[in-house]
Scaffold this motif. Structure first.
Motif, mmCIF file in Angstrom:
data_model
loop_
_atom_site.group_PDB
_atom_site.id
_atom_site.type_symbol
_atom_site.label_atom_id
_atom_site.label_comp_id
_atom_site.label_asym_id
_atom_site.label_seq_id
_atom_site.Cartn_x
_atom_site.Cartn_y
_atom_site.Cartn_z
ATOM 1 N N GLY A 1 48.904 50.033 73.998
ATOM 2 C CA GLY A 1 49.527 51.318 73.791
ATOM 3 C C GLY A 1 49.498 52.198 75.031
ATOM 4 N N ALA A 2 50.554 52.998 75.193
ATOM 5 C CA ALA A 2 50.524 54.075 76.174
ATOM 6 C C ALA A 2 49.529 55.122 75.677
ATOM 7 C CB ALA A 2 51.919 54.681 76.329
ATOM 8 N N ASN A 3 49.315 56.180 76.454
ATOM 9 C CA ASN A 3 48.374 57.227 76.054
ATOM 10 C C ASN A 3 48.773 57.797 74.693
ATOM 11 O OD1 ASN A 3 46.372 57.943 78.344
ATOM 12 N ND2 ASN A 3 48.331 57.629 79.388
ATOM 13 N N VAL A 4 47.837 57.722 73.752
ATOM 14 C CA VAL A 4 48.103 58.241 72.409
ATOM 15 C C VAL A 4 47.984 59.763 72.439
ATOM 16 C CG1 VAL A 4 47.375 58.201 69.998
ATOM 17 C CG2 VAL A 4 47.231 56.117 71.385
ATOM 18 N N ILE A 5 48.945 60.412 71.815
ATOM 19 C CA ILE A 5 48.977 61.870 71.847
ATOM 20 C C ILE A 5 49.353 62.402 70.472
ATOM 21 C CG2 ILE A 5 51.417 62.186 72.464
ATOM 22 C CD1 ILE A 5 50.411 64.224 74.599
ATOM 23 N N PRO B 1 40.881 61.405 77.086
ATOM 24 C CA PRO B 1 40.882 61.923 78.456
ATOM 25 C C PRO B 1 42.164 62.666 78.823
ATOM 26 C CG PRO B 1 39.890 59.753 78.426
ATOM 27 C CD PRO B 1 40.399 60.000 77.033
ATOM 28 N N ILE B 2 43.331 62.150 78.430
ATOM 29 C CA ILE B 2 44.578 62.802 78.843
ATOM 30 C C ILE B 2 44.810 64.079 78.044
ATOM 31 C CG2 ILE B 2 46.074 61.477 77.278
ATOM 32 C CD1 ILE B 2 46.914 62.638 80.876
ATOM 33 N N THR B 3 44.489 64.098 76.749
ATOM 34 C CA THR B 3 44.710 65.325 75.992
ATOM 35 C C THR B 3 43.703 66.407 76.388
ATOM 36 O OG1 THR B 3 43.356 64.628 74.097
ATOM 37 C CG2 THR B 3 45.718 64.105 74.026
ATOM 38 N N SER B 4 42.483 66.007 76.766
ATOM 39 C CA SER B 4 41.514 66.991 77.254
ATOM 40 C C SER B 4 42.001 67.613 78.557
ATOM 41 C CB SER B 4 40.148 66.336 77.460
ATOM 42 O OG SER B 4 39.614 65.876 76.231
ATOM 43 N N TYR B 5 42.600 66.810 79.415
ATOM 44 C CA TYR B 5 43.189 67.329 80.653
ATOM 45 C C TYR B 5 44.318 68.309 80.349
ATOM 46 C CZ TYR B 5 46.332 67.331 84.697
ATOM 47 O OH TYR B 5 47.180 67.715 85.714
#
Length: 328
Positions: A173-177, A184-188
């Motif tokens: 999967g790509a980054n789950v949002i 890590p990406i949603t925290s950023y």
């Protein structure tokens, strides 16, 4: 009689939500959720069993419950949620090895579905425009979640060779949002001011949490062995994403971003690991042709639509309560 599905990692939000989701499928008879601690939210008709996949007891659970389908979702993305990097690696790699050993000795097992991640492709300046499933990282991951995911995939492939009678489906999967996803990406993206790497505007792809549940369910109920990239259609540049958020950003040289990242990690505001910095420098593109043509799955949310759904619910003061970081 329907499938009997065991889902690992149900103490974390995505694992718990998926277990409830698949339990509603008419093709599924029972769902057993396992983890070392009970889930904090409602699990509906899911039967919870307290079990550590690092322990041989998981084999007894599979045998006792007559499990024919295993969905492995307990590979975690951040050391903070695991109690440190050493524990994170033990949970991810040793846990997977023990789970696969249990699957190996389960004669009634028919299906294994593994949630992997596109982080196995890494992120570098020498990457292709789009990674297909038969490509490899230009630079093999040397640390963190990406290394764990890479090792987990290797063990899963070995299991598939040993048990050719079991249908094995691996979803990169790509980054789950999504509104409730902590990763890590949603925290950023939740930071009030976003540090950016000066001179770079990486391409991003996202997979909406609802589409993650849907593709895992699809893999459980359809005869689709193999490895598949999974992402919403389209891409977003980081600059476009930041504009959609309506938040300020600060372009910094790479050493400056690394320094800010260390501060953010110590403050537990974002897991700004070296692999995260590389991703926010170079981005990553994954080709989803096989997802459409072979897996037969169409995400409901495109990458821009998935991002917009996340951004719509975001406020400057939002601080979601971590329930264990979900997968990237």
């Amino acid at each position: 009689m329907g499938a009997v599905v065991l889902v690992t990692g149900v103490s974390r939000d995505l694992g718990r939500r998926f277990a409830r989701h698949v339990a509603a499928d008419p093709a599924v008879d029972r769902v057993i959720g396992v983890d070392v601690v009970p889930p904090r939210g409602d699990i509906g008709d899911v039967a919870f069993v307290r079990a550590d996949i690092r322990s041989p007891v998981i084999a007894k659970v599979i045998a006792k419950e007559d499990v024919d389908t295993v969905v492995h979702m307990s590979v975690i993305a951040t050391p903070g949620s695991a109690g440190g990097r050493a524990t994170m690696k033990e949970l991810n790699v040793i846990g997977t090895m023990q789970l696969l050993a249990a699957c190996q000795s389960a004669p009634g097992l028919q299906t294994l579905v593994v949630k992997s991640s596109s982080t196995v492709y890494g992120a570098s300046g020498r990457d292709p425009a789009m990674f297909t499933e038969d490509m490899h990282a230009k630079r093999l991951p040397s640390s963190g979640y990406a290394k764990d995911a890479y090792e987990v995939e290797g063990y899963v492939r070995s299991f598939a060779r040993r048990r050719p009678d079991v249908r094995v489906t691996m979803l990169r999967g790509a980054n789950v949002i999504g509104p409730a996803v902590v990763s890590p990406i949603t925290s950023y993206l939740r930071l009030p001011v976003l540090p950016r790497v000066l001179g770079f505007d990486p391409r991003l792809q996202f997979l909406h949490q609802d589409d993650l549940f849907a593709v895992l369910q699809h893999a459980v109920t359809h005869d689709v062995p193999g490895t598949f990239n999974v992402a919403g259609d389209g891409v977003l540049l980081l600059s476009q994403a930041i504009r959609r958020l309506g938040r300020p950003s600060v372009p910094l040289p790479p050493l400056g971003v690394a320094g800010v990242g260390q501060v953010l990690r110590r403050a537990h505001l974002a897991d700004f690991s070296p692999e995260q910095q590389a991703f926010l420098t170079y981005g990553r593109g994954i080709d989803t042709t096989r997802m459409h043509t072979v897996l037969g799955f169409q995400p409901r949310f495109s990458t821009p639509a998935a991002f917009d759904d996340f951004a719509h619910t975001l406020t400057h003061t939002e601080r979601p309560t971590p329930v264990g970081a979900d997968h990237g």
